[in-house]
Design a protein around this motif. Structure first.
Motif, PDB file in Angstrom:
ATOM      1  N   LYS A   1       0.816  -1.216   0.000  1.00 45.36           N
ATOM      2  CA  LYS A   1       0.000   0.000   0.000  1.00 45.36           C
ATOM      3  C   LYS A   1       0.853   1.270   0.000  1.00 45.36           C
ATOM      4  O   LYS A   1       0.383   2.338  -0.364  1.00 45.36           O
ATOM      5  N   TYR A   2       2.148   1.131   0.408  1.00 47.67           N
ATOM      6  CA  TYR A   2       3.010   2.323   0.441  1.00 47.67           C
ATOM      7  C   TYR A   2       3.572   2.661  -0.931  1.00 47.67           C
ATOM      8  O   TYR A   2       4.019   3.761  -1.153  1.00 47.67           O
TER       9      TYR A   2
ATOM     10  N   LEU B   1     -13.235   0.248  12.648  1.00 52.19           N
ATOM     11  CA  LEU B   1     -12.757   0.940  11.436  1.00 52.19           C
ATOM     12  C   LEU B   1     -11.263   1.222  11.530  1.00 52.19           C
ATOM     13  O   LEU B   1     -10.536   1.132  10.551  1.00 52.19           O
ATOM     14  N   LYS B   2     -10.843   1.559  12.750  1.00 55.40           N
ATOM     15  CA  LYS B   2      -9.414   1.870  12.937  1.00 55.40           C
ATOM     16  C   LYS B   2      -8.530   0.669  12.681  1.00 55.40           C
ATOM     17  O   LYS B   2      -7.385   0.814  12.256  1.00 55.40           O
TER      18      LYS B   2
ATOM     19  N   LYS C   1      -6.501  -1.903   7.597  1.00 59.69           N
ATOM     20  CA  LYS C   1      -5.159  -1.477   7.185  1.00 59.69           C
ATOM     21  C   LYS C   1      -5.051  -1.125   5.713  1.00 59.69           C
ATOM     22  O   LYS C   1      -4.204  -0.344   5.316  1.00 59.69           O
TER      23      LYS C   1
ATOM     24  N   THR D   1      -7.734  -0.301   3.639  1.00 57.54           N
ATOM     25  CA  THR D   1      -8.847   0.476   3.117  1.00 57.54           C
ATOM     26  C   THR D   1      -8.536   1.947   3.358  1.00 57.54           C
ATOM     27  O   THR D   1      -8.197   2.323   4.476  1.00 57.54           O
ATOM     28  N   ALA D   2      -8.634   2.736   2.296  1.00 54.39           N
ATOM     29  CA  ALA D   2      -8.293   4.148   2.435  1.00 54.39           C
ATOM     30  C   ALA D   2      -9.196   4.811   3.472  1.00 54.39           C
ATOM     31  O   ALA D   2     -10.369   4.426   3.628  1.00 54.39           O
ATOM     32  N   ALA D   3      -8.627   5.794   4.169  1.00 56.18           N
ATOM     33  CA  ALA D   3      -9.370   6.448   5.252  1.00 56.18           C
ATOM     34  C   ALA D   3     -10.683   7.035   4.743  1.00 56.18           C
ATOM     35  O   ALA D   3     -11.704   6.990   5.441  1.00 56.18           O
ATOM     36  N   LYS D   4     -10.645   7.582   3.546  1.00 57.98           N
ATOM     37  CA  LYS D   4     -11.869   8.219   3.032  1.00 57.98           C
ATOM     38  C   LYS D   4     -12.960   7.188   2.762  1.00 57.98           C
ATOM     39  O   LYS D   4     -14.130   7.553   2.610  1.00 57.98           O
TER      40      LYS D   4
ATOM     41  N   ARG E   1     -13.687   4.773   4.844  1.00 56.04           N
ATOM     42  CA  ARG E   1     -14.182   4.215   6.112  1.00 56.04           C
ATOM     43  C   ARG E   1     -15.229   5.177   6.656  1.00 56.04           C
ATOM     44  O   ARG E   1     -14.931   6.339   6.912  1.00 56.04           O
TER      45      ARG E   1
ATOM     46  N   TRP F   1       6.221  10.298  -0.742  1.00 62.26           N
ATOM     47  CA  TRP F   1       5.222   9.389  -1.300  1.00 62.26           C
ATOM     48  C   TRP F   1       4.683   8.455  -0.228  1.00 62.26           C
ATOM     49  O   TRP F   1       3.472   8.296  -0.074  1.00 62.26           O
TER      50      TRP F   1
ATOM     51  N   ARG G   1       0.924   8.175   1.317  1.00 66.15           N
ATOM     52  CA  ARG G   1       0.163   6.920   1.384  1.00 66.15           C
ATOM     53  C   ARG G   1      -0.260   6.628   2.817  1.00 66.15           C
ATOM     54  O   ARG G   1      -1.397   6.220   3.080  1.00 66.15           O
ATOM     55  N   HIS G   2       0.674   6.861   3.719  1.00 68.96           N
ATOM     56  CA  HIS G   2       0.375   6.603   5.125  1.00 68.96           C
ATOM     57  C   HIS G   2      -0.829   7.431   5.565  1.00 68.96           C
ATOM     58  O   HIS G   2      -1.738   6.930   6.226  1.00 68.96           O
ATOM     59  N   LYS G   3      -0.830   8.721   5.152  1.00 68.19           N
ATOM     60  CA  LYS G   3      -1.959   9.592   5.486  1.00 68.19           C
ATOM     61  C   LYS G   3      -3.251   9.061   4.888  1.00 68.19           C
ATOM     62  O   LYS G   3      -4.307   9.118   5.507  1.00 68.19           O
ATOM     63  N   GLN G   4      -3.131   8.534   3.673  1.00 65.10           N
ATOM     64  CA  GLN G   4      -4.322   8.034   2.987  1.00 65.10           C
ATOM     65  C   GLN G   4      -4.957   6.874   3.740  1.00 65.10           C
ATOM     66  O   GLN G   4      -6.165   6.711   3.735  1.00 65.10           O
ATOM     67  N   TYR G   5      -4.083   6.078   4.379  1.00 68.55           N
ATOM     68  CA  TYR G   5      -4.605   4.867   5.008  1.00 68.55           C
ATOM     69  C   TYR G   5      -4.716   4.984   6.519  1.00 68.55           C
ATOM     70  O   TYR G   5      -5.007   4.035   7.193  1.00 68.55           O
ATOM     71  N   LYS G   6      -4.445   6.173   7.033  1.00 70.77           N
ATOM     72  CA  LYS G   6      -4.526   6.371   8.485  1.00 70.77           C
ATOM     73  C   LYS G   6      -5.912   6.887   8.818  1.00 70.77           C
ATOM     74  O   LYS G   6      -6.331   7.932   8.329  1.00 70.77           O
ATOM     75  N   TYR G   7      -6.623   6.129   9.642  1.00 68.10           N
ATOM     76  CA  TYR G   7      -7.990   6.535   9.978  1.00 68.10           C
ATOM     77  C   TYR G   7      -8.063   6.977  11.418  1.00 68.10           C
ATOM     78  O   TYR G   7      -7.617   6.246  12.296  1.00 68.10           O
TER      79      TYR G   7
END
Ligand SMILES: Nc1nc2c(ncn2[C@@H]2O[C@H](COP(=O)(O)OP(=O)(O)OP(=O)(O)O)[C@@H](O)[C@H]2O)c(=O)[nH]1
Ligand SMILES: [Mg+2]
Lengths: 367, 385
Positions: free
Chosen positions: A32-33, A55-56, A59, A61-64, A66, B375, B379-385
């Motif tokens: 994903k990175y 949800l947290k 790993k 799934t994009a934050a947007k 969730r 980059w 990505r980390h920001k994108q997947y950090k909830y």
């Protein structure tokens, strides 16, 4: 190109959806990175839950993607509470989905036994049906371990019925109880089950949306799913190099051991089927495949076949609709028993207290 | 041809005859046992055993005089060391050696003389030794160094001792007039007591400074005095020699790191060492530096020192700061004084300012890393909830 919506509702649904996203990255943890998801079609994923912690935990799934239903911390397996929660947030939820565009097919992944997923899903399917005119909706319903308790059993019973009533286009069953043999402890069993489900769903989407030697499409899939009880399941087999015969791969994909819900295909429990074969050109002997499909029609009403040319040993996905689901029937018997027992327990407890209270009838506190 | 042979033969014959002639005026010798006051006459000269000063130290006093009275010299002789009087036996004079001292009163004396002078004859003293009371001075003049350089100081000591049996009166020192090679600093002219009893001694010293190089014969000193009968006497010291070397000079050797590399925008140090390998102090030292072309900055090399003593060094460093890459030349000029003159020394060193190229390599490395990190963070920001 197909527009696919994948909705994971409740913890179980969320996790399966996370597995779908992980598989789309190729299955590697760090992909994903640096990498890009490879979905066969345009796929939008949304994870919906009342519990923020669930949800947290995700790993891949994009934050947007969730979506937390506000003011709730799970519904504690209480479907009434869940329904209430959905109704109160229905507009927000639907808006969030609608802004992702138009969809041809939606998979709604949920456990039928928990609180959130089992109560949201039927209502959500109903809403989707009314907003997207031509959408095909297939719930992926995860049945509980039978020993998980009386509430889960009764939830399952009611949820399954509601989902049949909201006119979903069939339903794919995943049985935890049956699949728990995958692994010793529950957590790894869940991971394995989720990965299995995710891989099969991606395979399925690919088979509905790719250049094939022999084509299956969404229509075929719908026809299969609407056969029998409108309940079905998925089978899968991947041949290894030592035995790369297509015929035996097809056979194996229908064996009970390869299915997500136990069914005896040879005994005629399957109503219709769609068999998708993916293999390198050297393994794709169309005559052989046709012969094998013909033998299958002896025990299954109708069989669609799809062939995808892709390097490697044969992989076969089978989509079945079922005519008999003894496991589900048994679950309802247990649920009935569970509901009765639950009521008796409640009555007994109530009686016990009222008898106790009776001791102080006509008495007053004295100081 | 024949004439040449003849000439050669004549020449050889002449040479041989010359040799015979030399053998003719050869040297003869005789040994005499002498008592105090005994004399030996030979030709015009007379030798007298005047005194025996010390049997233990082997010191005797011998006097050689000419009958006509022109030559009269009295010296202290060390046993077994030949002494030339009037040029010595090779030169028409006498060579006298005291071979053995028997006692306070007698010694054996060897006399060498040109054979042509005839036969020596000994005459015993008419008066007994004990009755001859007379003063007798030994004069010694010494230098504290036999070799000096221009500018050095030399101390001259004069010791006079009366070894006679009577008091010397009216002592007067006759030293040569000042020598041109020296400047007289202190104590000149030397002074002595005017009277010295038997056995007494006196001394005096003066200091002079060498001003001119050369081999200098320092003349002997004469002390004139009178005995109790007012008879004038005198004694001399031996003459001396001293070598004066040219003046000592400082010599500054300069060491400067020959090549220095510096990266653009950074500084490097240039080490300078001044070493005085000469024999005198270098004074008023001035160091001036300069770099060419003037695109780089050089600091810290310009300095002044009051003096650097011989054998000593001064080390310090300056810095160059690289600006534009290229080759630069640093010139350092050192001037110092060595007494009268001023010397100048010049050294050069190369400074190489390196290319800036490595910076690009650095960016080449950093930019991709930054992109990758950016980059991954995105990505980390994108997947950090
Ligand atoms: N296959 C599979 N089953 C799961 C997983 N997590 C939970 N389950 C099953 O899901 C059921 C519980 O439902 P959940 O999805 O956790 O409940 P929920 O929808 O979040 O509802 P609440 O937690 O009550 O708000 C149980 O039968 C579990 O066995 C999973 O990761 N994989
Ligand atoms: Mg939950």
């Amino acid at each position: 190109m197909l527009n696919v919506l994948m909705l994971g509702v409740g913890q179980c649904g969320n996790r399966i959806m996370d597995a779908v996203n992980k598989e789309a990255f190729g299955g590697s943890k760090l992909a994903k990175y640096y990498s890009k998801q490879k979905f066969p079609s345009r796929v939008e994923t949304v994870a919906l839950n009342t519990a923020v912690n669930d949800l947290k935990e995700l790993k891949f799934t994009a934050a947007k993607d969730r979506l937390h239903v506000p003011n709730l911390h799970g519904v504690g397996a209480n479907r009434n509470k869940g329904k209430q929660g959905f109704w109160e947030n229905q507009d927000m939820i639907m808006e969030e989905i609608e802004k992702r565009g138009d969809f041809d097919i939606a998979f709604v992944m949920t456990s039928v036994s928990g609180g959130t997923g089992s109560s949201f899903s039927p209502l959500l399917i109903h809403e989707l049906k009314s907003r997207y005119k031509d959408i095909t909706i297939v719930p992926i319903a995860v049945l509980p371990f039978r020993e998980e308790g009386t509430i889960y059993l009764q939830n399952s019973a009611f949820c399954l019925r509601e989902m049949m009533e909201v006119e979903a286009d069939g339903m794919i069953l995943v049985d935890n109880q049956y699949l728990k043999r995958c692994s010793g402890d529950i957590a790894t069993a869940y991971d394995k089950i989720n990965t299995m489900v995710a891989q099969r769903l991606l395979f399925l989407i690919e088979s509905l949306d790719s250049e094939m030697l022999s084509v299956t499409d969404l229509g075929d899939f719908k026809t299969v799913m609407s056969g029998g009880l409108r309940m079905g399941t998925l089978g899968f087999y991947q041949a290894d190099k030592s035995n790369s015969s297509v015929r035996s791969a097809i056979k194996s994909s229908l064996k009970e051991i390869g299915l997500l819900y136990p069914a005896n295909v040879d005994a005629g429990e399957a109503g219709r089927a769609m068999i998708v074969i993916q293999a390198g050109r050297e393994h794709l002997d169309v005559d052989e495949i046709t012969k094998e499909i013909e033998t299958l029609t002896a025990s299954i009403g109708h069989v669609f076949k799809g062939i995808v040319v892709k390097k490697g040993a044969p992989k076969v996905l089978s989509v079945l609709s079922l005519e008999r689901v003894p496991g589900v029937v048994e679950l309802y018997e247990k649920a009935k028993w569970a509901i009765q027992e639950e009521r008796e327990r409640k009555d007994r407890a109530k009686n016990e207290l009222s008898e106790a209270f009776e001791h102080i009838n006509d008495l007053e506190e004295i100081y | 041809m024949r004439e040449i042979y003849l000439a050669l033969i004549i020449l050889i014959a002449a040479g041989t005859m010359g040799a015979w002639a030399a053998e003719d005026d050869g040297v003869s010798f005789d040994e005499f046992s002498m008592n105090l006051g005994d004399r030996v006459d030979i030709g015009d000269l007379r030798l007298e055993l005047v005194d025996i000063q010390s049997v233990r130290d082997g010191l005797t006093v011998i006097r050689v005089s000419e009958k006509a009275g022109k030559f009269d010299e009295q010296r202290i002789l060390l046993v077994n060391s030949p002494n030339n009087f009037k040029g010595g036996s090779e030169d028409g004079g006498l060579t006298v050696t005291v071979v053995n001292i028997f006692d306070e009163e007698s010694a054996k004396v060897r006399l060498e003389y040109p054979s042509s002078m005839g036969t020596p004859r000994k005459r015993a003293s008419e008066t007994p030794a004990a009755s001859r009371a007379a003063p007798n001075l030994i004069v010694q003049k010494t230098l504290d160094s036999q070799r000096v350089s221009v500018g050095d100081e030399v101390k001259v000591s004069i010791i006079v001792r009366n070894i006679g049996t009577d008091t010397a009166t009216n002592l007067q020192i006759y030293d040569q007039p000042p020598l041109p090679e020296f400047a007289y600093l202190a104590g000149y002219p030397p002074k002595l007591r005017s009277e010295l009893g038997p056995g007494e001694s006196d001394s005096s010293a003066y200091v002079m400074q060498a001003v001119k190089a050369g081999l200098v014969k320092v003349p002997s000193i004469e002390v004139r005095y009178a005995d109790s009968k007012k008879k004038a006497r005198s004694n001399n010291s031996e003459s001396l020699e001293i070598t004066i070397d040219p003046p000592r000079l400082p010599n500054l050797e300069v060491y400067l790191s020959p090549t220095t590399q510096v990266k653009p925008g950074e500084t490097a140090s240039l080490n300078l060492t001044l070493h005085n390998s000469g024999q005198a102090a270098a004074t008023r030292i001035e160091v001036r530096s300069e770099v060419r072309p003037q695109d780089i900055v050089l600091t810290g090399l310009d300095r002044s020192f009051f003096e650097i003593l011989p054998g000593k060094s001064e080390s310090y460093s300056g810095t160059v700061r690289g600006e534009r890459s290229g080759n630069y030349t640093v010139t350092v000029e050192i001037s110092y004084s060595s007494g009268e003159s001023t010397n100048v020394k010049r050294v050069t060193a190369d400074v190489l300012v390196l290319e800036r190229e490595y910076k690009y390599l650095y960016y080449l490395l950093v930019i991709p890393i930054a992109i990758v990190v950016g980059w991954i963070y995105k990505r980390h920001k994108q997947y950090k909830y």
